[in-house]
Write a protein that holds these residues in place. Structure first.
Motif: not given
Length: 221
Positions: A18-22, A138-145, A167-176
């Motif tokens: 599970r991953l919490w994004l806060v 660019a934000l999405a690239t470093r969050v993906a890293e 950054s959290l919305r980008v991370l959620a978007g990468l996963i989902l």
């Protein structure tokens, strides 16, 4: 999903991670200002600590907290990790979008002082950087890293990431699998959380823009 989650969240079934994004608590920033890498403190540290303690009571077990190194996220994560009784590590790649020369200015000030670049950014934000700053890409690239580093651990553990709206919305978007437009359409308020169950077959969004003190903001969209 109004009314859900009034008690502690149970662990995911079958050992699924599970991953919490806060999102960090509110920063001491001018109203409507662009705040990316501008390193501002929390507006109300004592209230932030209490808010994170309340959130931790409803999160269940968490193995590790990761956070942006900017002070508003770092301090929020410190309060959350202390309440959860788990370690904290910082990741620079979780920072907010850099607004470069626009840091600390309101959108109205930017539009008045830098009209042409403002127009180019607003129409081409995916690939167009802010002056001396970053684009969404660019934000999405470093969050993906960062996610590439953490994903193997996340699939078998209970993790929390404390960072920023972008950054959290980008991370959620990468996963989902959200598109950039879907990413930017999802609000995540200060001090609020999302929860993703990381089933390798199909990750699932369980909660979004949620805090246990809210009555109507527990959403899954």
């Amino acid at each position: 999903m109004s009314g859900a989650g009034t008690g502690p969240t149970p662990g995911a079934p079958g050992g699924i991670g599970r991953l919490w994004l806060v999102r960090h608590e509110p920063a001491r920033a001018p109203a409507n200002a662009c705040v990316g890498w501008l390193d501002l403190p929390l507006a109300a540290p004592d209230a932030a600590r209490t808010h994170m303690q309340r959130l931790a009571q409803h999160m269940g077990h968490v193995d590790q907290v990761y956070a942006s190194d900017l002070v508003r996220a770092h301090d929020t994560a410190t309060y959350l990790a202390a309440a959860l009784g788990c370690p904290l590590q910082l990741r620079r790649g979780l920072r907010e979008l850099s607004f470069g020369a626009w840091e600390g200015l309101t959108w109205a000030q930017i539009q008045a002082a830098d009209r042409n670049r403002y127009a180019r950014f607003m129409t081409g934000w995916h690939d167009t950087p802010t002056p001396h700053g970053e684009s969404y890409a660019a934000l999405a690239t470093r969050v993906a890293e960062v996610w590439n580093e953490l994903s193997a651990e996340a699939l078998r553990a209970q993790l929390a990431v404390v960072a920023h709206a972008g950054s959290l919305r980008v991370l959620a978007g990468l996963i989902l699998g959200w598109s950039p437009d879907e990413v930017m359409a999802r609000d995540l308020h200060p001090g609020h959380a999302g929860l993703i169950e990381l089933d390798p077959r199909e990750p699932a969004l369980v909660r979004w823009n949620w805090h246990p003190d809210d009555r109507d903001e527990d959403e899954r969209r």
